[in-house]
Design an enzyme around this catalytic site. Structure first.
Site, PDB file in Angstrom:
ATOM      1  N   ASP A   4       0.843  -1.189   0.000  1.00  0.00           N
ATOM      2  CA  ASP A   4       0.000   0.000   0.000  1.00  0.00           C
ATOM      3  C   ASP A   4       0.880   1.242   0.000  1.00  0.00           C
ATOM      4  O   ASP A   4       1.721   1.419   0.890  1.00  0.00           O
ATOM      5  CB  ASP A   4      -0.912  -0.010   1.234  1.00  0.00           C
ATOM      6  CG  ASP A   4      -2.029   1.012   1.120  1.00  0.00           C
ATOM      7  OD1 ASP A   4      -2.503   1.251  -0.005  1.00  0.00           O
ATOM      8  OD2 ASP A   4      -2.448   1.557   2.160  1.00  0.00           O
ATOM      9  N   HIS A  54      -3.354  14.225   0.636  1.00  0.00           N
ATOM     10  CA  HIS A  54      -3.568  13.365   1.800  1.00  0.00           C
ATOM     11  C   HIS A  54      -2.364  13.431   2.740  1.00  0.00           C
ATOM     12  O   HIS A  54      -2.524  13.545   3.963  1.00  0.00           O
ATOM     13  CB  HIS A  54      -3.804  11.922   1.333  1.00  0.00           C
ATOM     14  CG  HIS A  54      -3.940  10.944   2.448  1.00  0.00           C
ATOM     15  ND1 HIS A  54      -4.956  10.990   3.377  1.00  0.00           N
ATOM     16  CD2 HIS A  54      -3.174   9.862   2.781  1.00  0.00           C
ATOM     17  CE1 HIS A  54      -4.820   9.990   4.235  1.00  0.00           C
ATOM     18  NE2 HIS A  54      -3.752   9.292   3.897  1.00  0.00           N
ATOM     19  N   GLU A 110     -10.788   4.408   3.679  1.00  0.00           N
ATOM     20  CA  GLU A 110      -9.788   5.113   2.877  1.00  0.00           C
ATOM     21  C   GLU A 110     -10.117   4.903   1.409  1.00  0.00           C
ATOM     22  O   GLU A 110     -10.155   3.763   0.933  1.00  0.00           O
ATOM     23  CB  GLU A 110      -8.367   4.608   3.173  1.00  0.00           C
ATOM     24  CG  GLU A 110      -7.822   5.111   4.496  1.00  0.00           C
ATOM     25  CD  GLU A 110      -6.318   4.900   4.634  1.00  0.00           C
ATOM     26  OE1 GLU A 110      -5.695   5.639   5.410  1.00  0.00           O
ATOM     27  OE2 GLU A 110      -5.783   4.003   3.966  1.00  0.00           O
ATOM     28  N   GLU A 170      -9.262   4.508  -2.008  1.00  0.00           N
ATOM     29  CA  GLU A 170      -8.069   4.142  -2.767  1.00  0.00           C
ATOM     30  C   GLU A 170      -8.465   3.433  -4.057  1.00  0.00           C
ATOM     31  O   GLU A 170      -9.611   3.028  -4.240  1.00  0.00           O
ATOM     32  CB  GLU A 170      -7.158   3.200  -1.966  1.00  0.00           C
ATOM     33  CG  GLU A 170      -6.655   3.767  -0.651  1.00  0.00           C
ATOM     34  CD  GLU A 170      -5.471   2.985  -0.089  1.00  0.00           C
ATOM     35  OE1 GLU A 170      -4.737   2.351  -0.882  1.00  0.00           O
ATOM     36  OE2 GLU A 170      -5.287   3.013   1.144  1.00  0.00           O
ATOM     37  N   ASP A 210      -9.253   0.645   1.960  1.00  0.00           N
ATOM     38  CA  ASP A 210      -8.297   0.116   2.930  1.00  0.00           C
ATOM     39  C   ASP A 210      -8.711   0.607   4.321  1.00  0.00           C
ATOM     40  O   ASP A 210      -8.182   1.589   4.831  1.00  0.00           O
ATOM     41  CB  ASP A 210      -6.884   0.575   2.583  1.00  0.00           C
ATOM     42  CG  ASP A 210      -5.831  -0.177   3.378  1.00  0.00           C
ATOM     43  OD1 ASP A 210      -6.083  -1.339   3.736  1.00  0.00           O
ATOM     44  OD2 ASP A 210      -4.763   0.394   3.633  1.00  0.00           O
ATOM     45  N   ARG A 237      -7.875   4.244  13.199  1.00  0.00           N
ATOM     46  CA  ARG A 237      -6.932   5.341  13.394  1.00  0.00           C
ATOM     47  C   ARG A 237      -6.314   5.336  14.796  1.00  0.00           C
ATOM     48  O   ARG A 237      -5.140   5.702  14.954  1.00  0.00           O
ATOM     49  CB  ARG A 237      -7.639   6.673  13.157  1.00  0.00           C
ATOM     50  CG  ARG A 237      -8.234   6.836  11.766  1.00  0.00           C
ATOM     51  CD  ARG A 237      -7.181   6.799  10.694  1.00  0.00           C
ATOM     52  NE  ARG A 237      -7.744   7.068   9.374  1.00  0.00           N
ATOM     53  CZ  ARG A 237      -7.057   7.000   8.249  1.00  0.00           C
ATOM     54  NH1 ARG A 237      -5.784   6.657   8.269  1.00  0.00           N
ATOM     55  NH2 ARG A 237      -7.639   7.245   7.084  1.00  0.00           N
ATOM     56  N   GLN A 267      -3.766   2.462  14.957  1.00  0.00           N
ATOM     57  CA  GLN A 267      -2.621   2.813  14.123  1.00  0.00           C
ATOM     58  C   GLN A 267      -1.748   3.881  14.782  1.00  0.00           C
ATOM     59  O   GLN A 267      -0.513   3.799  14.756  1.00  0.00           O
ATOM     60  CB  GLN A 267      -3.113   3.299  12.759  1.00  0.00           C
ATOM     61  CG  GLN A 267      -2.000   3.653  11.780  1.00  0.00           C
ATOM     62  CD  GLN A 267      -2.551   4.147  10.451  1.00  0.00           C
ATOM     63  OE1 GLN A 267      -3.743   4.102  10.190  1.00  0.00           O
ATOM     64  NE2 GLN A 267      -1.660   4.633   9.591  1.00  0.00           N
ATOM     65  N   LYS A 301      -4.480  -1.739  10.278  1.00  0.00           N
ATOM     66  CA  LYS A 301      -4.810  -1.889   8.856  1.00  0.00           C
ATOM     67  C   LYS A 301      -5.177  -3.318   8.465  1.00  0.00           C
ATOM     68  O   LYS A 301      -5.965  -3.526   7.540  1.00  0.00           O
ATOM     69  CB  LYS A 301      -3.604  -1.466   8.010  1.00  0.00           C
ATOM     70  CG  LYS A 301      -3.272  -0.004   8.071  1.00  0.00           C
ATOM     71  CD  LYS A 301      -4.196   0.802   7.179  1.00  0.00           C
ATOM     72  CE  LYS A 301      -3.654   2.192   6.953  1.00  0.00           C
ATOM     73  NZ  LYS A 301      -4.482   2.949   6.009  1.00  0.00           N
ATOM     74  N   THR A 319      -9.472  -5.244   4.027  1.00  0.00           N
ATOM     75  CA  THR A 319      -9.328  -4.369   2.867  1.00  0.00           C
ATOM     76  C   THR A 319     -10.322  -4.860   1.823  1.00  0.00           C
ATOM     77  O   THR A 319     -10.315  -6.043   1.478  1.00  0.00           O
ATOM     78  CB  THR A 319      -7.903  -4.410   2.296  1.00  0.00           C
ATOM     79  OG1 THR A 319      -6.978  -3.990   3.304  1.00  0.00           O
ATOM     80  CG2 THR A 319      -7.760  -3.525   1.080  1.00  0.00           C
ATOM     81  N   GLU A 345      -9.481  13.092   7.520  1.00  0.00           N
ATOM     82  CA  GLU A 345      -9.328  14.409   6.919  1.00  0.00           C
ATOM     83  C   GLU A 345     -10.642  15.185   6.929  1.00  0.00           C
ATOM     84  O   GLU A 345     -10.660  16.378   7.238  1.00  0.00           O
ATOM     85  CB  GLU A 345      -8.838  14.264   5.478  1.00  0.00           C
ATOM     86  CG  GLU A 345      -7.438  13.690   5.348  1.00  0.00           C
ATOM     87  CD  GLU A 345      -7.105  13.396   3.898  1.00  0.00           C
ATOM     88  OE1 GLU A 345      -6.727  14.342   3.173  1.00  0.00           O
ATOM     89  OE2 GLU A 345      -7.241  12.234   3.481  1.00  0.00           O
TER      90      GLU A 345
END
Length: 420
Positions: free
Chosen positions: A130, A137, A203, A205, A237, A241, A244, A257, A261, A368
């Site tokens: 990844d 970002h 996320e 992606e 993904d 938070r 992580q 993570k 996915t 975000e």
């Protein structure tokens, strides 16, 4: 105007003849998996087409790649085989070609309504990496956690940053995601928090699917990298938070993570995306020679994220972004991955990292969008800082052509409560 097929293709379909994305499906629950392409609201069973001897080109004529339970063998054959298959299928499905159009028995075997098809992971994914390729970002995350003065580390502008992900927990669209449990930052002098993640996020992606690989010790030249990429899928993904943030120093993401996915079922080929190629952003400073491309390009793919909050019937668009915002191209990502001699293999997956645009409404994750939970987003009668149990997240993406779309369908997942 678009190409014409004898198979009905609705005007807003993601799957006209210009697309023909590849997937793997079961027509019945107990049927063996088989490769397919999507056309309109149908899937075309490629094992039936192959068994009828309709792949009659020099590369595919004697190949059993479409009599496999996944696409890996087809991917290994490389771009000449992919182009041959695309040309054959566009001809077979065209409004003017009678071979399939006028054979009721062949049509009944080969064409399956999409709502009757059980979609599966289309490839065996040996490895998954990844990347972290969106400057917007990277800047937003750095600002949140380190402040605007040190938002992006200097190495980010020199190389496509990535980490090695967990292939075993990649699932097909529509699979439920169980909220992960783990450790998070302690409060004061207390032990670390342990329990269900309280900052679960999506996320936005996409991911490149590797075609032919490379031998160990032999890097792929950046200007040849496109021949090693079969196509793209949508990818969510999922990220915890809080888990992580506590674990990632010094070795990077792990349990925050690896719990899940999600990928979309249809792989859109680079050939189908080529009409929508566009210039990639100018890179400053210029990349080192091994990353310098003769032609540096992205693709104009409109991306959208919807959330259907738990207990509600309506879904709400929460962000709109575009693949063209990526700073590092997928070909640079692949070339960098192999520059140390690492060997990629057919079916490997290379995630782009979260695709955020320059405006707040184009940010690619709740971290975000809510600025790490400080500013909740509105979803009709409710709000969200992060995902709650029962929330469903749906990605969609497409390119707009002249009278047609080349799209990816959807990539969806619903959050279930943590295991006890």
């Amino acid at each position: 105007m678009g190409l014409k097929s004898f198979v009905e293709v609705p005007a807003d379909s993601h799957f006209p003849l210009e697309n023909l994305p590849y997937g793997v499906f079961k027509p019945e629950p107990h049927s063996p998996p088989r490769p397919a392409v999507a056309v309109g609201n149908h899937v075309l069973d490629l094992s039936v087409i192959a068994s009828a001897g309709l792949f009659d080109g020099p590369i595919l004529k004697n190949s059993d790649c479409f009599n496999q339970p996944n696409l890996n063998k087809f991917l290994e054959l490389g771009r000449p085989a992919w182009k041959e298959a695309r040309a054959t299928l566009q001809k077979l499905l065209s409004a003017t070609k009678p071979t399939l159009r006028d054979s009721a028995s062949l049509r009944s075997k080969a064409l399956v309504p999409m709502d009757k098809a059980q979609m599966l992971l289309p490839i065996v994914i040996g490895d998954y990496s990844d990347f972290f390729s969106s400057m917007h970002h990277a800047k937003n995350c750095g600002t949140i956690f380190r402040g605007p003065e040190n938002a992006i580390n200097p190495n980010w502008f020199q190389l496509p940053i990535a980490y090695h992900g967990r292939a075993s927990s990649i699932v097909i669209s529509g699979t439920d995601i169980i909220r992960p449990r783990g450790q998070a930052h302690p409060t004061g002098n207390s032990p670390p928090y342990f329990g269900p993640s309280r900052k679960l996020d999506f996320e936005l992606e996409m991911a490149a699917v590797v075609g032919p690989g490379n031998e160990l010790g032999k890097p792929i030249d950046v200007n040849d990298a496109a021949d090693h990429i079969f196509g793209l899928v949508l990818m969510n993904d999922w990220s915890a938070r809080d888990i992580q943030a506590w674990e990632y120093v010094p070795l990077g993401p792990f349990l925050g993570k690896s719990f899940g996915t999600t990928v979309s079922p249809w792989i859109v080929t680079l050939d189908a995306l080529e009409p929508f190629s566009c210039d990639a952003p100018i890179q400053n400073p210029p990349p080192l020679p091994y990353l310098a491309e003769k032609t540096s390009k992205n693709y104009d793919i409109s991306l959208e994220v919807l959330i259907k909050p738990a207990g509600q019937e309506d879904s709400f668009v929460i962000t709109r972004s575009n693949f063209k915002h990526l700073y590092w191209t997928i070909t640079q990502q692949l070339a960098h991955h192999t520059i140390n001699g690492c060997n990629l293999r057919s079916g490997d997956l290379l995630g782009t990292g979260t695709i955020s645009g320059p405006e707040p409404e184009s940010f690619g994750c709740l971290l975000e969008l809510t600025w790490n939970g400080q500013n909740p987003v509105s979803l009709g009668a409710t709000t969200r800082r992060f995902l709650e149990d029962g929330d469903e997240v749906v990605f969609t993406g497409f390119c707009k052509g002249d009278g047609y779309n080349v799209g990816f369908g959807t990539c969806s997942g619903k959050i279930l409560p943590a295991s006890t």
